[in-house]
Design a protein around this motif. Structure first.
Motif, short mmCIF file in Angstrom:
data_model
loop_
_atom_site.label_atom_id
_atom_site.label_comp_id
_atom_site.label_asym_id
_atom_site.label_seq_id
_atom_site.Cartn_x
_atom_site.Cartn_y
_atom_site.Cartn_z
N LYS A 169 0.82 -1.22 0.00
CA LYS A 169 0.00 0.00 0.00
C LYS A 169 0.86 1.27 0.00
O LYS A 169 0.57 2.19 -0.76
CB LYS A 169 -0.97 0.00 1.18
CG LYS A 169 -2.14 -0.93 1.02
CD LYS A 169 -3.08 -0.81 2.22
CE LYS A 169 -4.24 -1.79 2.10
NZ LYS A 169 -5.18 -1.65 3.22
N TYR A 178 0.57 4.50 -2.53
CA TYR A 178 0.39 5.86 -2.01
C TYR A 178 1.55 6.76 -2.40
O TYR A 178 1.35 7.95 -2.68
CB TYR A 178 0.20 5.84 -0.49
CG TYR A 178 -1.06 5.12 -0.05
CD1 TYR A 178 -2.27 5.29 -0.72
CD2 TYR A 178 -1.03 4.25 1.04
CE1 TYR A 178 -3.41 4.63 -0.33
CE2 TYR A 178 -2.18 3.57 1.45
CZ TYR A 178 -3.37 3.77 0.75
OH TYR A 178 -4.50 3.12 1.15
N SER A 198 -3.50 8.12 -3.50
CA SER A 198 -4.74 7.45 -3.08
C SER A 198 -5.31 6.69 -4.27
O SER A 198 -4.80 6.80 -5.39
CB SER A 198 -5.77 8.49 -2.61
OG SER A 198 -6.16 9.32 -3.71
#
Length: 194
Positions: free
Chosen positions: A36, A40, A45
Motif C-alpha cells: 500500500k 500511495y 490514493s
C-alpha cells in the motif's frame, strides 16, 4: 514494466472488471505485487491513481490533437481522419479502461470518481473548431459555416459512435474500426442525400 506501470495496469483491469467502488486498494496492490505505501507513494490514493490514469490518457490525446493542427500541409479531411484514427488506436490499446471511463461518463453520480465531462467536451470542441476554422480559411470548407457548429456536429457523430461501441454488449453489435471511421467522415463531409 516498472512498479508504477504495473500498479496502473492492474488498477485498470480491476476497475474495469469490478467497478471503481468495488475495487479496494488492497486488491490493486496484491494484484500488482506491491505494498500500500508503494501505491500511495506513486499516486497518493485510489482516486489519485484513477485521476492520474485519466490525466495521462487526456494528455496523450491533447498531444495528438496539437500535432494534427500543426499538419497544415494535409487537408482537413486527412487530418480529421488521422486524429480519429489515432484516437481509435488509443481505444483499442486499452479497451477495458475506455469502457470503464465511458460507463462513468454516462452514469454521473455513480459510485465512482467524478469526471468533468464539460472539460473534455470543451477541449475537443476547441480542437475540432480550430481544425474546421483552418479548413474554412484555406477554402476546403464553405465560408458560410460556423467552425463551432461543425465541431459540435462532428463530435456528435464521432463520440456517440465511440460511446455506443464501448457500451455494446457484443463487439460485433456496433463496431468501431477504420472502415466505420471512413464511413462516418464521409457522412460528415458529403451528407446523406444523393
Amino acid at each position: 514494466m516498472d512498479v508504477r506501470e504495473r500498479i496502473a495496469t492492474h488498477a485498470i483491469r480491476l476497475f474495469s472488471e469490478k467497478g471503481y467502488a468495488q475495487t479496494s486498494v488492497r486488491q490493486i496492490v496484491e494484484a500488482a505485487g506491491v505494498t500500500k505505501p508503494t501505491l500511495y507513494y506513486h499516486f497518493g490514493s485510489k482516486e489519485g491513481l484513477f485521476q492520474t490514469l485519466l490525466s495521462e490518457r487526456l494528455s496523450q490525446a491533447d498531444a495528438l490533437m496539437q500535432g494534427t493542427l500543426a499538419q497544415t500541409d494535409r487537408t482537413v479531411r486527412e487530418r480529421l481522419h488521422n486524429v480519429c484514427s489515432l484516437h481509435l488506436a488509443q481505444i483499442q490499446a486499452a479497451p477495458e479502461f475506455n469502457r470503464f471511463v465511458t460507463r462513468l461518463v454516462l452514469s454521473p453520480g455513480s459510485s465512482g470518481p467524478q469526471i468533468d465531462v464539460s472539460q473534455i467536451v470543451g477541449r475537443d470542441a476547441h480542437f475540432f473548431s480550430e481544425l474546421f476554422a483552418q479548413g474554412i480559411a484555406s477554402g476546403e470548407l464553405r465560408a458560410d459555416l460556423n467552425p463551432i457548429d461543425l465541431a459540435l456536429a462532428f463530435q456528435g457523430i464521432w463520440h456517440f459512435r465511440v460511446f455506443s461501441s464501448m457500451t455494446a454488449s457484443s463487439c460485433e453489435e456496433i463496431s468501431l474500426d477504420e472502415q466505420t471511421l471512413d464511413r462516418l467522415i464521409s457522412i460528415f463531409f458529403h451528407g446523406v442525400t444523393p
